[in-house]
Design a protein around this motif. Structure first.
Motif, PDB file in Angstrom:
ATOM      1  N   ALA A  48     -40.561  14.483 -38.723  1.00  0.00           N
ATOM      2  CA  ALA A  48     -39.318  13.976 -39.292  1.00  0.00           C
ATOM      3  C   ALA A  48     -38.572  15.146 -39.911  1.00  0.00           C
ATOM      4  CB  ALA A  48     -39.610  12.916 -40.350  1.00  0.00           C
ATOM      5  N   LEU A  49     -37.268  15.018 -39.973  1.00  0.00           N
ATOM      6  CA  LEU A  49     -36.425  16.025 -40.601  1.00  0.00           C
ATOM      7  C   LEU A  49     -35.536  15.339 -41.624  1.00  0.00           C
ATOM      8  CD1 LEU A  49     -35.169  18.864 -40.873  1.00  0.00           C
ATOM      9  CD2 LEU A  49     -33.670  18.261 -38.956  1.00  0.00           C
ATOM     10  N   ALA A  50     -35.600  15.821 -42.858  1.00  0.00           N
ATOM     11  CA  ALA A  50     -34.693  15.380 -43.915  1.00  0.00           C
ATOM     12  C   ALA A  50     -33.710  16.522 -44.133  1.00  0.00           C
ATOM     13  CB  ALA A  50     -35.459  15.064 -45.195  1.00  0.00           C
ATOM     14  N   GLU A  51     -32.464  16.327 -43.709  1.00  0.00           N
ATOM     15  CA  GLU A  51     -31.459  17.382 -43.774  1.00  0.00           C
ATOM     16  C   GLU A  51     -30.704  17.385 -45.103  1.00  0.00           C
ATOM     17  OE1 GLU A  51     -29.448  18.178 -39.687  1.00  0.00           O
ATOM     18  OE2 GLU A  51     -29.474  16.011 -40.047  1.00  0.00           O
ATOM     19  N   ILE A  52     -30.241  18.557 -45.488  1.00  0.00           N
ATOM     20  CA  ILE A  52     -29.494  18.670 -46.731  1.00  0.00           C
ATOM     21  C   ILE A  52     -28.164  17.927 -46.660  1.00  0.00           C
ATOM     22  CG2 ILE A  52     -30.581  20.824 -47.446  1.00  0.00           C
ATOM     23  CD1 ILE A  52     -27.974  22.252 -46.585  1.00  0.00           C
ATOM     24  N   THR A  53     -27.688  17.627 -45.447  1.00  0.00           N
ATOM     25  CA  THR A  53     -26.442  16.873 -45.328  1.00  0.00           C
ATOM     26  C   THR A  53     -26.589  15.473 -45.909  1.00  0.00           C
ATOM     27  OG1 THR A  53     -27.019  16.145 -43.092  1.00  0.00           O
ATOM     28  CG2 THR A  53     -25.665  18.140 -43.292  1.00  0.00           C
ATOM     29  N   ARG A  54     -27.820  15.002 -46.074  1.00  0.00           N
ATOM     30  CA  ARG A  54     -28.095  13.690 -46.672  1.00  0.00           C
ATOM     31  C   ARG A  54     -28.564  13.805 -48.120  1.00  0.00           C
ATOM     32  NH1 ARG A  54     -27.128   8.930 -43.487  1.00  0.00           N
ATOM     33  NH2 ARG A  54     -26.506   9.813 -41.508  1.00  0.00           N
ATOM     34  N   MET A  55     -28.608  15.019 -48.635  1.00  0.00           N
ATOM     35  CA  MET A  55     -29.113  15.257 -49.992  1.00  0.00           C
ATOM     36  C   MET A  55     -27.942  15.301 -50.974  1.00  0.00           C
ATOM     37  SD  MET A  55     -31.539  18.416 -51.268  1.00  0.00           S
ATOM     38  CE  MET A  55     -30.297  19.695 -51.145  1.00  0.00           C
ATOM     39  N   PRO A  56     -27.997  14.483 -52.027  1.00  0.00           N
ATOM     40  CA  PRO A  56     -26.923  14.506 -53.029  1.00  0.00           C
ATOM     41  C   PRO A  56     -26.825  15.859 -53.730  1.00  0.00           C
ATOM     42  CG  PRO A  56     -28.272  12.538 -53.259  1.00  0.00           C
ATOM     43  CD  PRO A  56     -28.983  13.449 -52.301  1.00  0.00           C
ATOM     44  N   LEU A  57     -25.619  16.184 -54.171  1.00  0.00           N
ATOM     45  CA  LEU A  57     -25.405  17.422 -54.924  1.00  0.00           C
ATOM     46  C   LEU A  57     -26.295  17.450 -56.155  1.00  0.00           C
ATOM     47  CD1 LEU A  57     -21.514  17.648 -54.759  1.00  0.00           C
ATOM     48  CD2 LEU A  57     -23.180  18.986 -53.460  1.00  0.00           C
ATOM     49  N   GLY A  58     -26.788  18.621 -56.485  1.00  0.00           N
ATOM     50  CA  GLY A  58     -27.611  18.785 -57.675  1.00  0.00           C
ATOM     51  C   GLY A  58     -29.086  18.517 -57.468  1.00  0.00           C
ATOM     52  N   MET A  59     -29.474  18.083 -56.286  1.00  0.00           N
ATOM     53  CA  MET A  59     -30.893  17.834 -56.006  1.00  0.00           C
ATOM     54  C   MET A  59     -31.453  19.027 -55.245  1.00  0.00           C
ATOM     55  SD  MET A  59     -31.288  13.791 -55.594  1.00  0.00           S
ATOM     56  CE  MET A  59     -32.971  14.033 -56.036  1.00  0.00           C
ATOM     57  N   GLU A  60     -32.778  19.091 -55.168  1.00  0.00           N
ATOM     58  CA  GLU A  60     -33.433  20.178 -54.439  1.00  0.00           C
ATOM     59  C   GLU A  60     -34.353  19.614 -53.372  1.00  0.00           C
ATOM     60  OE1 GLU A  60     -35.118  23.289 -56.734  1.00  0.00           O
ATOM     61  OE2 GLU A  60     -33.547  23.184 -58.246  1.00  0.00           O
ATOM     62  N   LEU A  61     -34.598  20.435 -52.373  1.00  0.00           N
ATOM     63  CA  LEU A  61     -35.532  20.039 -51.323  1.00  0.00           C
ATOM     64  C   LEU A  61     -36.950  19.979 -51.877  1.00  0.00           C
ATOM     65  CD1 LEU A  61     -34.247  22.275 -48.415  1.00  0.00           C
ATOM     66  CD2 LEU A  61     -34.084  19.793 -48.557  1.00  0.00           C
ATOM     67  N   PRO A  62     -37.767  19.058 -51.376  1.00  0.00           N
ATOM     68  CA  PRO A  62     -39.169  19.024 -51.789  1.00  0.00           C
ATOM     69  C   PRO A  62     -39.889  20.307 -51.372  1.00  0.00           C
ATOM     70  CG  PRO A  62     -38.594  17.082 -50.478  1.00  0.00           C
ATOM     71  CD  PRO A  62     -37.437  18.014 -50.422  1.00  0.00           C
ATOM     72  N   VAL A  63     -40.934  20.656 -52.089  1.00  0.00           N
ATOM     73  CA  VAL A  63     -41.710  21.866 -51.801  1.00  0.00           C
ATOM     74  C   VAL A  63     -42.717  21.611 -50.685  1.00  0.00           C
ATOM     75  CG1 VAL A  63     -41.440  22.748 -54.152  1.00  0.00           C
ATOM     76  CG2 VAL A  63     -43.431  21.346 -53.573  1.00  0.00           C
ATOM     77  N   LEU A  64     -43.212  22.686 -50.093  1.00  0.00           N
ATOM     78  CA  LEU A  64     -44.266  22.573 -49.080  1.00  0.00           C
ATOM     79  C   LEU A  64     -45.459  21.831 -49.662  1.00  0.00           C
ATOM     80  CD1 LEU A  64     -44.321  26.110 -47.449  1.00  0.00           C
ATOM     81  CD2 LEU A  64     -43.582  23.978 -46.403  1.00  0.00           C
ATOM     82  N   GLY A  65     -46.013  20.932 -48.886  1.00  0.00           N
ATOM     83  CA  GLY A  65     -47.179  20.171 -49.307  1.00  0.00           C
ATOM     84  C   GLY A  65     -46.863  18.917 -50.096  1.00  0.00           C
ATOM     85  N   ALA A  66     -45.596  18.726 -50.467  1.00  0.00           N
ATOM     86  CA  ALA A  66     -45.215  17.536 -51.234  1.00  0.00           C
ATOM     87  C   ALA A  66     -45.314  16.285 -50.370  1.00  0.00           C
ATOM     88  CB  ALA A  66     -43.792  17.683 -51.763  1.00  0.00           C
TER      89      ALA A  66
END
Length: 105
Positions: free
Chosen positions: A59-77
């Motif tokens: 699966a791919l969670a793209e930053i285009t779907r990520m609200p401003l001010g949030m961060e991507l999850p870390v590896l292993g999360a």
């Protein structure tokens, strides 16, 4: 392993397996369904998630779907979200993460 290095990650299924299992992946996680998995790769454009129960799927969670001010999850999360699209060209399940739902963006 580098934060953005994922190709050499042994947690990623082989590309041939992902292609061969695409029909089964689409059936297992249809649009609108929920999935969980582990973040196995980070890129500047999003995170790749190894889907629980579907070993030859990504699966791919793209930053285009990520609200401003949030961060991507870390590896292993651990990650969870809703499937919004099947990318037949890249054989990827596109997902919007639960932590991004309802956040201001």
């Amino acid at each position: 392993m580098d934060e953005y290095g994922w190709a050499e990650n042994p947690g990623m299924p082989a590309a041939e397996a992902v292609r061969a299992g695409w029909a089964a992946t689409v059936a297992a996680v249809p649009v609108g369904s929920r999935l969980t998995g582990t973040v196995t790769g980070r890129r500047p454009f999003g995170v790749f998630i190894r889907i629980d129960g579907v070993p030859d799927a990504i699966a791919l969670a793209e930053i285009t779907r990520m609200p401003l001010g949030m961060e991507l999850p870390v590896l292993g999360a651990l990650a969870a979200g809703e499937v919004y699209w099947h990318d037949d060209r890249n054989h990827q399940v596109r997902v919007r993460l639960d932590e991004w739902q309802g956040a201001d963006g």
